[in-house]
Design a protein around this motif. Structure first.
Motif, PDB file in Angstrom:
ATOM      1  N   PRO A  90      -0.545 -17.207 -15.906  1.00  0.00           N
ATOM      2  CA  PRO A  90      -1.421 -18.237 -16.485  1.00  0.00           C
ATOM      3  C   PRO A  90      -0.966 -18.762 -17.847  1.00  0.00           C
ATOM      4  CG  PRO A  90      -2.610 -16.152 -16.047  1.00  0.00           C
ATOM      5  CD  PRO A  90      -1.137 -15.870 -16.018  1.00  0.00           C
ATOM      6  N   LEU A  91       0.094 -18.190 -18.409  1.00  0.00           N
ATOM      7  CA  LEU A  91       0.404 -18.450 -19.809  1.00  0.00           C
ATOM      8  C   LEU A  91       0.700 -19.918 -20.085  1.00  0.00           C
ATOM      9  CD1 LEU A  91       0.550 -16.803 -22.381  1.00  0.00           C
ATOM     10  CD2 LEU A  91       2.997 -16.535 -22.023  1.00  0.00           C
TER      11      LEU A  91
ATOM     12  N   ALA B  30       8.547 -11.001 -17.008  1.00  0.00           N
ATOM     13  CA  ALA B  30       7.342 -11.498 -16.337  1.00  0.00           C
ATOM     14  C   ALA B  30       6.848 -12.789 -16.968  1.00  0.00           C
ATOM     15  CB  ALA B  30       6.246 -10.434 -16.389  1.00  0.00           C
ATOM     16  N   ILE B  31       6.973 -12.897 -18.290  1.00  0.00           N
ATOM     17  CA  ILE B  31       6.560 -14.124 -18.962  1.00  0.00           C
ATOM     18  C   ILE B  31       7.513 -15.273 -18.618  1.00  0.00           C
ATOM     19  CG2 ILE B  31       6.411 -15.219 -21.231  1.00  0.00           C
ATOM     20  CD1 ILE B  31       5.245 -12.570 -22.259  1.00  0.00           C
ATOM     21  N   GLY B  32       8.827 -14.987 -18.650  1.00  0.00           N
ATOM     22  CA  GLY B  32       9.804 -16.032 -18.369  1.00  0.00           C
ATOM     23  C   GLY B  32       9.709 -16.562 -16.950  1.00  0.00           C
ATOM     24  N   ILE B  33       9.512 -15.669 -15.984  1.00  0.00           N
ATOM     25  CA  ILE B  33       9.374 -16.100 -14.586  1.00  0.00           C
ATOM     26  C   ILE B  33       7.972 -16.633 -14.330  1.00  0.00           C
ATOM     27  CG2 ILE B  33       9.314 -15.236 -12.202  1.00  0.00           C
ATOM     28  CD1 ILE B  33      11.577 -13.330 -12.992  1.00  0.00           C
ATOM     29  N   GLY B  34       6.987 -16.008 -14.991  1.00  0.00           N
ATOM     30  CA  GLY B  34       5.605 -16.398 -14.748  1.00  0.00           C
ATOM     31  C   GLY B  34       5.289 -17.811 -15.177  1.00  0.00           C
TER      32      GLY B  34
ATOM     33  N   LEU C 152       2.405 -22.961  -8.895  1.00  0.00           N
ATOM     34  CA  LEU C 152       1.171 -22.622  -8.182  1.00  0.00           C
ATOM     35  C   LEU C 152       0.033 -23.559  -8.561  1.00  0.00           C
ATOM     36  CD1 LEU C 152       1.291 -18.721  -8.469  1.00  0.00           C
ATOM     37  CD2 LEU C 152       1.515 -20.061  -6.369  1.00  0.00           C
ATOM     38  N   MET C 153      -0.019 -23.957  -9.830  1.00  0.00           N
ATOM     39  CA  MET C 153      -1.065 -24.878 -10.275  1.00  0.00           C
ATOM     40  C   MET C 153      -0.913 -26.229  -9.586  1.00  0.00           C
ATOM     41  SD  MET C 153      -3.156 -24.978 -13.432  1.00  0.00           S
ATOM     42  CE  MET C 153      -4.125 -26.283 -14.193  1.00  0.00           C
ATOM     43  N   ARG C 154       0.312 -26.674  -9.452  1.00  0.00           N
ATOM     44  CA  ARG C 154       0.539 -27.963  -8.789  1.00  0.00           C
ATOM     45  C   ARG C 154       0.165 -27.897  -7.305  1.00  0.00           C
ATOM     46  NH1 ARG C 154       6.460 -29.137 -11.540  1.00  0.00           N
ATOM     47  NH2 ARG C 154       5.669 -29.936 -13.555  1.00  0.00           N
TER      48      ARG C 154
ATOM     49  N   GLY D  54      -7.136 -22.038  -9.666  1.00  0.00           N
ATOM     50  CA  GLY D  54      -7.622 -20.953  -8.810  1.00  0.00           C
ATOM     51  C   GLY D  54      -6.499 -20.265  -8.065  1.00  0.00           C
ATOM     52  N   GLN D  55      -5.469 -21.014  -7.660  1.00  0.00           N
ATOM     53  CA  GLN D  55      -4.324 -20.426  -6.974  1.00  0.00           C
ATOM     54  C   GLN D  55      -3.556 -19.507  -7.919  1.00  0.00           C
ATOM     55  OE1 GLN D  55      -3.871 -21.287  -3.802  1.00  0.00           O
ATOM     56  NE2 GLN D  55      -1.888 -20.397  -3.279  1.00  0.00           N
TER      57      GLN D  55
END
Length: 395
Positions: free
Chosen positions: A30-31, A156-160, A167-169, A174-175
């Motif tokens: 979510p960052l 995790a931050i770099g990939i996230g 996922l947002m797109r 919610g996704q």
């Protein structure tokens, strides 16, 4: 515990790195999109964005003592199990803000509640993993343990960042929340199958006595943390205000540079001592923030993100190995909780202060503010007595 070789220590640390990576994707996914959700979807301003981002760090700060107590008295594994479950629960609270079709004010309240739950989960997860990893390989490799935990966190931050944006797109916030609720459960399952480390017996120091032993290193850490906290909170909004594409890849550039620096130079804090390493890395981070402040194009800003990542990479273990050796083993969980709490202090101050600067002077000014904090961190490190900043004894 019998001494282990460097290669064996790394082998033992890799499962902990995977555990942290899976659990910390709850933070990373979510960052990049949470500030956009608060600002663009819910319609709140940059100061509110800053406070929403800061709630996690403030909660983590307030619960570090609890995380250290659980780790020292019950053992690291129970702390990690509880932490991963709370991380999963936090993401479900995020999702409720979308799935319940809440108006902006209740949705914001749910996001803030999710950040608070995530703060407690992160406190238990990271404190527990650090104590568990150091207990597995021994104090001699405390720096290496911190290196691998940090690689997993910022990996995790770099990939996230880009993954959360994708996922947002595809399905909206919610996704993102749904994905972020599943991954910590995989970390929980892994932790449940790993051999535990028994708590150390003996007289334990009071938590604030532990803080008193490590605070000089923690203050420098808190100041240097302001830089990447500002970048994470406001990079996406800065890109959007300038009409630049590719903000999530700034987090990726940070993560790649961070991991590369740790893989290549990760043994230096144990070998050379923290002061010598931090005196080199903090100015590099400061330079990266200045690049972000002055960047005329998204590609220059991307380079600034990478420089910040490379600079910040070894600061945490450089100061952390010294903090760890100043307390007895039975207080290792409290020491790690107290030390990492200074990251929370830095991030907790970053959101409101940098948000106020950005609201008054524009987003680039927030990076200049962060560069000033990093310069202050360098002065703090230079004032530490060199005699205290030596490598770990062979144990």
């Amino acid at each position: 515990m019998a001494p282990v070789s460097g290669g064996e220590a790394t082998r033992r640390l890799l499962p902990f790195a995977l555990m942290v990576f899976l659990g910390y994707l709850t933070v990373g996914l979510p960052l990049a999109v949470l500030p956009v959700e608060v600002h663009d979807v819910l319609g709140f301003g940059p100061v509110t964005v800053g406070w929403v981002m800061a709630v996690q760090s403030i909660t983590t700060l307030l619960t570090r003592q609890f995380g250290g107590m659980v780790t020292d008295t019950r053992g690291p594994r129970p702390a990690v199990l509880a932490g991963t479950l709370l991380c999963a629960a936090a993401s479900l609270v995020y999702g409720a803000s979308v799935w319940a079709r809440c108006p902006p004010a209740p949705a914001l309240a749910l996001l803030i509640a999710g950040r608070a739950v995530l703060g407690l989960g992160e406190s238990l997860l990271i404190t527990g993993v650090l104590a568990w990893a150091i207990g597995t390989v021994g104090p001699r490799y405390a720096g290496r343990a911190m290196v691998w935990v940090g690689i997993a966190m910022f990996g995790a931050i770099g990939i996230g960042g880009p993954l959360g944006t994708a996922l947002m797109r595809m399905g909206g916030f919610g996704q993102v929340a749904l994905a972020a609720s599943i991954l910590p459960l995989l970390a929980c399952a892994q932790a449940a199958g790993m051999p535990p480390v028994a708590p150390h017996h003996g007289r334990r120091l009071a938590f604030f006595r532990v803080v008193g032993l490590i605070w000089p290193y923690g203050v420098s850490l808190a100041l240097s943390t302001v830089g990447f906290g500002t970048m994470f909170a406001f990079l996406g909004l800065d890109y959007a205000a300038r009409g630049w594409p590719g903000a999530p890849f700034g987090l990726t550039a940070f993560g790649i540079a961070y991991i590369a620096a740790r893989l290549v130079f990760g043994g230096l804090p144990d070998r050379l001592g923290g002061r010598r390493v931090a005196v080199a890395t903090i100015p590099l981070q400061t330079a990266g923030l200045v690049v972000l402040w002055l960047a005329p194009s998204p590609w220059i800003a991307l380079a600034g993100c990478a420089i910040v990542g490379a600079g910040y990479s070894l600061t945490f273990p450089a100061l952390g190995v010294e903090a760890a050796r100043h307390v007895p083993p039975q207080n290792r969980g409290a020491a790690m909780g107290a030390y990492v709490a200074f990251v929370d202090i830095g991030l907790g101050l970053t959101g409101p202060l940098a948000g106020a600067v950005a609201g008054r002077f524009g987003y680039p000014a927030a990076f200049l503010f962060a560069a000033g904090a990093s310069a202050w961190a360098l002065i703090s490190v230079l004032r530490l007595p060199a005699a205290q900043m030596v490598g770990h004894p062979e144990t």
